[in-house]
Structure formats: C-alpha cells, structure tokens
Design a protein around this motif. Structure first.
Motif, short mmCIF file in Angstrom:
data_model
loop_
_atom_site.label_atom_id
_atom_site.label_comp_id
_atom_site.label_asym_id
_atom_site.label_seq_id
_atom_site.Cartn_x
_atom_site.Cartn_y
_atom_site.Cartn_z
N TRP A 121 0.86 -1.18 0.00
CA TRP A 121 0.00 0.00 0.00
C TRP A 121 0.90 1.23 0.00
N PRO B 176 0.69 7.37 6.76
CA PRO B 176 -0.75 7.17 6.96
C PRO B 176 -1.21 7.26 8.41
N TYR C 271 0.45 2.57 14.16
CA TYR C 271 0.46 1.46 13.19
C TYR C 271 0.10 0.14 13.86
N LEU D 47 -6.54 -0.24 7.66
CA LEU D 47 -6.40 1.07 7.02
C LEU D 47 -7.68 1.85 7.24
N ALA E 46 -6.61 7.51 7.44
CA ALA E 46 -5.29 7.16 6.90
C ALA E 46 -5.28 7.23 5.37
N ILE E 47 -6.35 6.76 4.74
CA ILE E 47 -6.34 6.75 3.27
C ILE E 47 -6.79 8.08 2.67
N LEU F 171 -3.98 8.09 0.01
CA LEU F 171 -3.74 6.79 -0.61
C LEU F 171 -3.38 6.97 -2.08
N GLU G 295 1.02 -5.77 3.30
CA GLU G 295 -0.08 -6.60 3.79
C GLU G 295 0.08 -7.99 3.21
#
Length: 182
Positions: A80, A86, A92, A101, A105-106, A117, A160
C-alpha cells in the motif's frame, strides 16, 4: 538509486526501501500487517525518496521486490502506498496483526493535507533464487501518480499479507519502485 531519461524527457529511476522482519516469526494470515516490529508503538512505514523536489509529483511505472527468504517462506504481498505517513507515530498495527487502514489514513493521512492513498502494488508470485526470492509487481494501471506532502520528497508504504505464509526471523524484504519524475 539509478536513473536515466525516458522518452518524454522525464527522469526514470528506481528507488528502494528495506523492511527487516522482527524476530517474532510465526505464520501470517491473509490481511496481516508485514512490518518491522512486533510492537505497534515501534512500527515505522517504508519510506521511498520518490520526488526530485519537495512536494513535486511523479509516477510509479513499475515495481519489483527481493527478499533473502526462500520462496517457501514468503507469500503474496500487497504494498500500500501513501503520499504521506498514513498514521501518526505509534498508530500502526504490529507485525503479524490485522492491517487496519482507516478512512483518515487513506483520505488525509497524519498531516491532513492531501488525499493520501496513492494505490497499491501486488507481488503475487515469487521466483526462487539460490538463497533469495524475486517478485515482479502487478499494478492495476500503467502508471500510478503520486505527490508527496509539501516539504518532503518521500512517499510511504505498508505491506499486507495476501496469502498465508511463515517467514523466518529478521528476514529482509526490499521493494523497488520504478519512478518517472521531472
């Protein structure tokens, strides 16, 4: 980092970042974070020096990834990518925990300035080498645009797990982004 001009006059180069897995070992499930620490408070994202000038845009035109892990110990990964970190420091998910996510964050990231993102790159198949493995990245478009936050040339990444696998302790995963920029 290597560079050469492409046909458009833009600079084409490869930028890398290195992830060292913690000594926690264990099996990754689909959707788990693949990170540098078993403690969420110590996780840091991958950083790529992508832009030539602070805050200037560019394009990711491809990717590859290396690891010092045998193919039996590495599974499909998704990288990502974000214009800025993010999450705030300590926000995290730990290595081997479910990656979550969030909308914040995105959409805005930690600094809250830009849509954050960028997109993702999949590394679904690993080719075994003598003591390592290699994967070519798969993108859903020919070029992924990015624009780092003002004041920085970096973009950020989080891995991920996209398949179940068991990695060894302190193994390296090194994604290389192929960048086109002015």
């Amino acid at each position: 980092m290597s560079s050469e001009p492409d046909n458009s006059g833009r600079m084409s180069l490869a930028v890398a970042s290195t992830l060292t897995l913690p000594n926690s070992g264990g099996a990754y499930a689909v959707g788990d974070a693949v990170a540098n620490s078993a403690s969420a408070a110590s996780v840091t994202p991958l950083e790529f020096l992508a832009a030539g000038v602070d805050g200037h845009p560019g394009y990711i035109t491809g990717a590859s990834c290396f690891t010092d892990q045998a193919t039996s110990g590495i599974g499909a990964l998704r990288l990502w990518l974000f214009n800025q970190a993010p999450f705030a420091s300590g926000g995290y998910q730990a290595d081997n925990a479910a990656l979550a996510l969030t909308y914040a964050a995105i959409s805005a990231g930690a600094a809250g300035e830009l849509p954050n993102l960028i997109g993702f790159i999949d590394f679904p198949t690993w080719i075994g080498l003598s003591t390592a493995a290699f994967a070519s990245g798969e993108m859903d478009q020919a070029a992924i645009p990015f624009q780092p936050a003002a004041g920085t040339r970096k973009i950020f990444g989080l891995f991920e797990a996209r398949a179940v696998f068991t990695a060894g302790n302190a193994k390296l995963i090194v994604p290389n982004l192929h960048i086109s920029r002015d």
